[in-house]
Design a protein around this motif. Structure first.
Motif, mmCIF file in Angstrom:
data_model
loop_
_atom_site.group_PDB
_atom_site.id
_atom_site.type_symbol
_atom_site.label_atom_id
_atom_site.label_comp_id
_atom_site.label_asym_id
_atom_site.label_seq_id
_atom_site.Cartn_x
_atom_site.Cartn_y
_atom_site.Cartn_z
ATOM 1 N N ASN A 1 0.822 -1.208 0.000
ATOM 2 C CA ASN A 1 0.000 0.000 0.000
ATOM 3 C C ASN A 1 0.863 1.268 0.000
ATOM 4 O O ASN A 1 0.600 2.215 0.729
ATOM 5 N N ALA A 2 1.927 1.245 -0.822
ATOM 6 C CA ALA A 2 2.822 2.383 -1.059
ATOM 7 C C ALA A 2 3.744 2.707 0.119
ATOM 8 O O ALA A 2 4.399 3.745 0.144
ATOM 9 N N LEU A 3 3.828 1.811 1.118
ATOM 10 C CA LEU A 3 4.780 2.017 2.217
ATOM 11 C C LEU A 3 6.208 1.827 1.712
ATOM 12 O O LEU A 3 7.140 2.449 2.205
ATOM 13 N N LYS A 4 6.370 0.941 0.729
ATOM 14 C CA LYS A 4 7.685 0.709 0.114
ATOM 15 C C LYS A 4 7.668 1.289 -1.290
ATOM 16 O O LYS A 4 6.758 1.006 -2.066
ATOM 17 N N ARG A 5 8.675 2.106 -1.596
ATOM 18 C CA ARG A 5 8.740 2.756 -2.908
ATOM 19 C C ARG A 5 10.103 2.528 -3.537
ATOM 20 O O ARG A 5 11.097 2.441 -2.832
ATOM 21 N N GLY A 6 10.131 2.488 -4.861
ATOM 22 C CA GLY A 6 11.406 2.340 -5.558
ATOM 23 C C GLY A 6 11.231 2.508 -7.045
ATOM 24 O O GLY A 6 10.157 2.886 -7.519
ATOM 25 N N THR A 7 12.319 2.248 -7.769
ATOM 26 C CA THR A 7 12.302 2.325 -9.225
ATOM 27 C C THR A 7 12.819 1.006 -9.771
ATOM 28 O O THR A 7 13.800 0.472 -9.253
ATOM 29 N N ILE A 8 12.149 0.495 -10.779
ATOM 30 C CA ILE A 8 12.631 -0.697 -11.482
ATOM 31 C C ILE A 8 12.902 -0.246 -12.913
ATOM 32 O O ILE A 8 11.962 -0.014 -13.683
ATOM 33 N N VAL A 9 14.192 -0.071 -13.233
ATOM 34 C CA VAL A 9 14.569 0.511 -14.525
ATOM 35 C C VAL A 9 14.067 -0.370 -15.664
ATOM 36 O O VAL A 9 14.281 -1.579 -15.670
ATOM 37 N N GLY A 10 13.345 0.252 -16.584
ATOM 38 C CA GLY A 10 12.831 -0.477 -17.752
ATOM 39 C C GLY A 10 11.491 -1.155 -17.535
ATOM 40 O O GLY A 10 10.898 -1.701 -18.471
ATOM 41 N N LYS A 11 10.976 -1.107 -16.310
ATOM 42 C CA LYS A 11 9.717 -1.788 -15.990
ATOM 43 C C LYS A 11 8.549 -1.290 -16.841
ATOM 44 O O LYS A 11 7.727 -2.081 -17.317
ATOM 45 N N GLY A 12 8.488 0.045 -17.040
ATOM 46 C CA GLY A 12 7.363 0.603 -17.796
ATOM 47 C C GLY A 12 7.270 0.019 -19.195
ATOM 48 O O GLY A 12 6.172 -0.282 -19.687
ATOM 49 N N VAL A 13 8.411 -0.154 -19.821
ATOM 50 C CA VAL A 13 8.441 -0.704 -21.183
ATOM 51 C C VAL A 13 7.968 -2.163 -21.164
ATOM 52 O O VAL A 13 7.132 -2.575 -21.978
ATOM 53 N N VAL A 14 8.498 -2.924 -20.216
ATOM 54 C CA VAL A 14 8.114 -4.340 -20.100
ATOM 55 C C VAL A 14 6.602 -4.459 -19.872
ATOM 56 O O VAL A 14 5.908 -5.222 -20.557
ATOM 57 N N ASN A 15 6.088 -3.680 -18.914
ATOM 58 C CA ASN A 15 4.667 -3.807 -18.568
ATOM 59 C C ASN A 15 3.760 -3.374 -19.720
ATOM 60 O O ASN A 15 2.715 -3.980 -19.968
ATOM 61 N N ASN A 16 4.172 -2.316 -20.431
ATOM 62 C CA ASN A 16 3.383 -1.837 -21.569
ATOM 63 C C ASN A 16 3.356 -2.887 -22.681
ATOM 64 O O ASN A 16 2.284 -3.260 -23.173
ATOM 65 N N ARG A 17 4.530 -3.380 -23.066
ATOM 66 C CA ARG A 17 4.631 -4.329 -24.190
ATOM 67 C C ARG A 17 4.024 -5.679 -23.833
ATOM 68 O O ARG A 17 3.380 -6.325 -24.660
ATOM 69 N N MET A 18 4.232 -6.126 -22.596
ATOM 70 C CA MET A 18 3.664 -7.418 -22.182
ATOM 71 C C MET A 18 2.137 -7.329 -22.113
ATOM 72 O O MET A 18 1.432 -8.218 -22.594
ATOM 73 N N SER A 19 1.631 -6.247 -21.538
ATOM 74 C CA SER A 19 0.172 -6.077 -21.457
ATOM 75 C C SER A 19 -0.429 -6.077 -22.863
ATOM 76 O O SER A 19 -1.453 -6.724 -23.107
ATOM 77 N N ALA A 20 0.208 -5.363 -23.791
ATOM 78 C CA ALA A 20 -0.307 -5.295 -25.165
ATOM 79 C C ALA A 20 -0.369 -6.695 -25.772
ATOM 80 O O ALA A 20 -1.383 -7.088 -26.357
ATOM 81 N N ALA A 21 0.720 -7.460 -25.616
ATOM 82 C CA ALA A 21 0.760 -8.814 -26.188
ATOM 83 C C ALA A 21 -0.342 -9.683 -25.589
ATOM 84 O O ALA A 21 -1.023 -10.428 -26.315
ATOM 85 N N LEU A 22 -0.541 -9.577 -24.283
ATOM 86 C CA LEU A 22 -1.553 -10.439 -23.642
ATOM 87 C C LEU A 22 -2.975 -9.954 -23.937
ATOM 88 O O LEU A 22 -3.882 -10.771 -24.113
ATOM 89 N N PHE A 23 -3.181 -8.641 -24.008
ATOM 90 C CA PHE A 23 -4.514 -8.137 -24.389
ATOM 91 C C PHE A 23 -4.872 -8.607 -25.800
ATOM 92 O O PHE A 23 -6.021 -8.960 -26.070
ATOM 93 N N GLU A 24 -3.872 -8.613 -26.693
ATOM 94 C CA GLU A 24 -4.139 -9.087 -28.065
ATOM 95 C C GLU A 24 -4.489 -10.572 -28.056
ATOM 96 O O GLU A 24 -5.427 -11.005 -28.738
ATOM 97 N N ARG A 25 -3.758 -11.338 -27.257
ATOM 98 C CA ARG A 25 -4.044 -12.783 -27.154
ATOM 99 C C ARG A 25 -5.464 -12.994 -26.608
ATOM 100 O O ARG A 25 -6.207 -13.856 -27.094
ATOM 101 N N LEU A 26 -5.825 -12.215 -25.597
ATOM 102 C CA LEU A 26 -7.155 -12.372 -24.974
ATOM 103 C C LEU A 26 -8.264 -11.949 -25.936
ATOM 104 O O LEU A 26 -9.317 -12.585 -25.994
ATOM 105 N N ALA A 27 -8.021 -10.888 -26.700
ATOM 106 C CA ALA A 27 -9.028 -10.430 -27.668
ATOM 107 C C ALA A 27 -9.314 -11.544 -28.672
ATOM 108 O O ALA A 27 -10.469 -11.797 -29.027
ATOM 109 N N ARG A 28 -8.238 -12.225 -29.110
ATOM 110 C CA ARG A 28 -8.417 -13.333 -30.060
ATOM 111 C C ARG A 28 -9.257 -14.455 -29.460
ATOM 112 O O ARG A 28 -9.908 -15.205 -30.173
#
Ligand code: UDP
Length: 240
Positions: A38-65
């Motif tokens: 619940n946001a008590l622990k904070r940090g940065t994971i370098v490159g995470k945004g790219v991974v999450n965006n691209r992975m979500s897109a791939a899985l949303f496309e799979r689910l749409a199919r």
């Protein structure tokens, strides 16, 4: 895609949502910021945004199919996803195939215990309350969703599990558990948010190594490497 970014609508822990010049269409911008407990622990994971965006897109496309309606409309860049604007239902639906995290704590079962038939849990999406667990009666009492909407959400959560589990297994990942959010647009319901190592527990099929946000939550190290490995397996070598 010819879309103009307009005002910021919302900034969350891991994403920013922008309006666009097209009504009913928003942009999800994926950040590298990470929070836990619940946001008590904070940090940065370098490159995470790219991974999450691209992975979500791939899985949303799979689910749409597979016939799952999702808010995904397209990918604009490494960190930007075009989505249908939803009125988010304040329920987090969690599906579990293997005991881990809060289920291990709540039941005393050892982490890693297989679950015969997947378990669906509901949580109230509320930061001030710390996302407490809900049952169907609480959902009705709080008017978070109609009984028909809730039935659809649970059915769809299991369907999504039925699509993602074998998809990930083929790519060497055990889908231990994951969180889904749904929303309304007009009279229809759609899967929203993201599907990423932030919202799923993913273990290597053979070594059972954790390849998800638990590496951050539990200070296991190798966080960036784990996200990149998931990217490599799911996006880097995209197969049908
Ligand atoms: N989860 C999530 N957001 C939350 C809570 C949980 O994405 O606010 C995901 C989490 O990554 C895991 C699953 O839902 O894949 C089950 O989480 P759990 O209930 O075990 O809670 P945790 O151990 O993460 O506190």
């Amino acid at each position: 895609m010819n879309v103009e970014t307009r005002e910021k609508l919302y900034e969350g822990k891991a994403k920013i949502v922008y309006a666009t010049d097209q009504p009913g269409v928003i942009i999800q911008y994926f950040k590298d910021d990470a929070t836990a407990f619940n946001a008590l622990k904070r940090g940065t994971i370098v490159g995470k945004g790219v991974v999450n965006n691209r992975m979500s897109a791939a899985l949303f496309e799979r689910l749409a199919r597979a016939g799952v309606p999702t808010h995904y409309l397209g990918t604009l860049s490494d960190r930007e996803m075009l989505c249908r604007r939803l009125q988010i239902i304040k329920i987090e639906a969690i599906v579990r195939n293997i005991v881990a995290g809060s289920l291990a704590k709540r039941t005393g079962l050892e982490e890693g215990t297989p679950i015969k038939a997947p378990v669906v849990e509901l949580y109230y999406k509320s930061d001030p309350l710390g996302d407490p667990m809900l049952n169907d009666d609480h959902v009705r009492m709080l008017k978070l969703a109609t009984p028909a909407e809730l039935a659809w959400i649970k059915r769809m959560a299991l369907k999504i599990n039925g699509v993602l589990r074998p998809h990930l297994k083929k790519r060497g990942l055990l889908l231990v558990d994951f969180k889904l959010e749904f929303g309304r647009s007009g009279k229809k319901l759609y899967l929203g948010d993201e599907i990423s190592p932030d919202t799923c527990r993913l273990w290597d099929v053979t070594t059972r190594e954790k390849l998800d946000k638990d590496r951050f939550r539990r200070d296991l190290g190798g966080i960036e490497e784990a996200y990149q490995e998931v990217y490599r397996r799911l996006v880097g070598e995209q197969r049908a």
